[in-house]
Motif scaffolding. Structure first.
Motif, PDB file in Angstrom:
ATOM      1  N   UNK A 124      24.015 -17.380  18.091  1.00 33.31           N
ATOM      2  CA  UNK A 124      23.165 -18.122  18.375  1.00 33.31           C
ATOM      3  C   UNK A 124      23.856 -19.663  18.862  1.00 33.31           C
ATOM      4  N   UNK A 125      25.047 -19.969  18.378  1.00 32.46           N
ATOM      5  CA  UNK A 125      25.791 -21.190  19.007  1.00 32.46           C
ATOM      6  C   UNK A 125      26.624 -20.800  20.043  1.00 32.46           C
ATOM      7  N   UNK A 126      26.718 -19.451  20.741  1.00 32.87           N
ATOM      8  CA  UNK A 126      27.552 -19.501  21.687  1.00 32.87           C
ATOM      9  C   UNK A 126      28.846 -19.135  21.494  1.00 32.87           C
ATOM     10  N   UNK A 127      29.086 -18.666  20.450  1.00 33.05           N
ATOM     11  CA  UNK A 127      30.632 -18.566  20.191  1.00 33.05           C
ATOM     12  C   UNK A 127      30.924 -16.978  19.679  1.00 33.05           C
ATOM     13  N   UNK A 128      32.029 -16.476  20.299  1.00 35.45           N
ATOM     14  CA  UNK A 128      32.441 -15.281  19.962  1.00 35.45           C
ATOM     15  C   UNK A 128      32.994 -15.044  18.534  1.00 35.45           C
ATOM     16  N   UNK A 181      31.528 -29.465  13.185  1.00 38.58           N
ATOM     17  CA  UNK A 181      32.322 -29.567  14.318  1.00 38.58           C
ATOM     18  C   UNK A 181      33.382 -28.344  14.393  1.00 38.58           C
ATOM     19  N   UNK A 182      33.537 -27.546  13.484  1.00 36.16           N
ATOM     20  CA  UNK A 182      34.444 -26.354  13.784  1.00 36.16           C
ATOM     21  C   UNK A 182      34.210 -25.513  14.762  1.00 36.16           C
ATOM     22  N   UNK A 183      35.182 -25.150  15.899  1.00 36.55           N
ATOM     23  CA  UNK A 183      35.091 -24.521  16.824  1.00 36.55           C
ATOM     24  C   UNK A 183      34.634 -22.919  16.517  1.00 36.55           C
ATOM     25  N   UNK A 184      34.893 -22.359  15.578  1.00 37.04           N
ATOM     26  CA  UNK A 184      34.313 -21.211  15.269  1.00 37.04           C
ATOM     27  C   UNK A 184      34.423 -20.984  13.490  1.00 37.04           C
ATOM     28  N   UNK A 185      34.237 -19.673  13.283  1.00 35.60           N
ATOM     29  CA  UNK A 185      34.137 -19.539  11.646  1.00 35.60           C
ATOM     30  C   UNK A 185      34.563 -17.987  11.635  1.00 35.60           C
ATOM     31  N   UNK A 186      36.018 -17.752  10.839  1.00 38.06           N
ATOM     32  CA  UNK A 186      36.308 -16.519  10.696  1.00 38.06           C
ATOM     33  C   UNK A 186      35.768 -16.074   9.231  1.00 38.06           C
ATOM     34  N   UNK A 187      35.629 -14.647   8.978  1.00 39.89           N
ATOM     35  CA  UNK A 187      34.849 -14.027   7.885  1.00 39.89           C
ATOM     36  C   UNK A 187      35.616 -13.244   7.241  1.00 39.89           C
ATOM     37  N   UNK A 188      35.932 -13.219   5.841  1.00 37.41           N
ATOM     38  CA  UNK A 188      36.496 -12.202   5.086  1.00 37.41           C
ATOM     39  C   UNK A 188      35.169 -11.661   4.544  1.00 37.41           C
ATOM     40  N   UNK A 189      35.035 -10.230   5.150  1.00 40.04           N
ATOM     41  CA  UNK A 189      33.819  -9.515   4.615  1.00 40.04           C
ATOM     42  C   UNK A 189      34.094  -8.754   3.278  1.00 40.04           C
TER      43      UNK A 189
END
Length: 326
Positions: free
Chosen positions: A199-203, A170-178
């Motif tokens: 694929x989930x339509x999120x930026x 249910x999280x709106x988006x996911x941040x990434x530490x690369x």
């Protein structure tokens, strides 16, 4: 060898086949020859064998650093797999100023039959020709390099699974530490993260970049913790995730109550983090086994190989549904 042959009641050629692990010896005869070798205390002389066969039964390992958990795990896996195949191992680390050409020359001077090139060192090796006769297998690199075997984890698929898991909660988006720029593994994990969001339509939010260490994870986590909209983070590896979890704790944001965190690698301590870490498992033992097998087959005249090893999401207590907005 003549003494072994006499006691075992076989020809010298049969003893030679047993010593060289030839499949052309039936099990009962092999047992009889090995018993005679043990009785006489016979050991094959590696240097003499090298003069006769042109091979030293030694392989090299080229690695940028052994300070990261992933590289250390791969060293252990390659060493175990080499020993199982009867090969010795020589290790060359590149340090802060990678010079793969010199590393190849050093290995060639030591008479190794081939080399495994690990992870970050594979980027430094691109476009550099190995000395004549030195067979190569690279771990975590793009396929398609002529004459070079490739073994890689399916990093992108693992990253997609991690990101999709967080979105499914249910999280709106996911941040990434690369991971660091130039790392094949880091690039593939970032690609999988972007693909899952698309694929989930999120930026995709802006990427924060680390260097595989917990310290860099803490630095990036501190920046993310300042934004109350951040509720889910996918870290490039478990050590980065550990640093990020501490940063969220320092900011008074609990994991997974306020923020869910996923790592990558499933290192031995991941299940003992506080909380136990949801992460993507890499099969380091399988990677090492395939890398050594592909290299030995190339040394013995076989074709170069390409292998992709699957990854698997392991869900633990560091991820949960986001808290309802108040």
């Amino acid at each position: 060898m003549a003494d072994v042959a006499r006691i075992a009641g076989v020809s010298g050629q049969t003893v030679s086949r047993v010593v060289n692990d030839s499949p052309r010896v039936d099990p009962a005869t092999r047992t009889r020859v090995e018993s005679a070798m043990a009785q006489l205390g016979y050991r094959p002389h590696r240097a003499a064998r090298a003069l006769r066969t042109g091979r030293t039964q030694t392989i090299g390992l080229v690695v940028s650093t052994l300070a990261t958990v992933g590289n250390s795990r791969m060293l252990q896996a390659v060493a175990d797999a080499a020993a199982a195949r009867g090969y010795a191992l020589t290790v060359v680390t590149l340090g802060a100023a990678p010079d793969v050409a010199s590393a190849f020359e050093r290995l060639s001077e030591q008479g190794v039959d081939g080399a495994v090139v690990l992870n970050e060192a594979t980027a430094a090796a691109r476009g550099i020709a190995a000395p004549r006769g030195l067979r190569l297998v690279v771990v975590d690199a793009p396929s398609g390099t002529p004459g070079v075997g490739v073994v890689q984890s399916d990093h992108a698929a693992g990253a997609r699974a991690a990101t999709a898991h967080l979105l499914s909660l249910g999280h709106g988006t996911v941040h990434h530490i690369a991971g660091p720029v130039g790392s094949f593994a880091a690039g593939e994990r970032e690609r999988g993260w972007r693909e899952a969001l698309g694929a989930a339509g999120r930026d995709a939010p802006p990427v924060l970049r680390g260097d595989w260490t917990a310290a860099s994870g803490h630095s990036a986590g501190t920046a993310l913790a300042a934004d109350p909209a951040v509720t889910a983070v996918f870290a490039a590896n478990d050590q980065t995730a550990l640093g990020a979890i501490r940063a969220f704790a320092d900011a008074g944001r609990s994991v997974p109550g306020a923020v869910s965190v996923v790592g990558f690698d499933d290192i031995a301590d991941a299940a003992d983090y506080r909380p136990p870490l949801t992460t993507v498992r890499q099969d380091f033992d399988r990677l090492g086994e395939l890398a050594v097998t592909a290299l030995v087959e190339a040394i013995e005249g076989g074709a170069t190989a390409f292998h992709t090893v699957p990854t698997a999401l392991t869900v633990r207590a560091s991820t949960a549904a986001p808290r309802p907005a108040r």
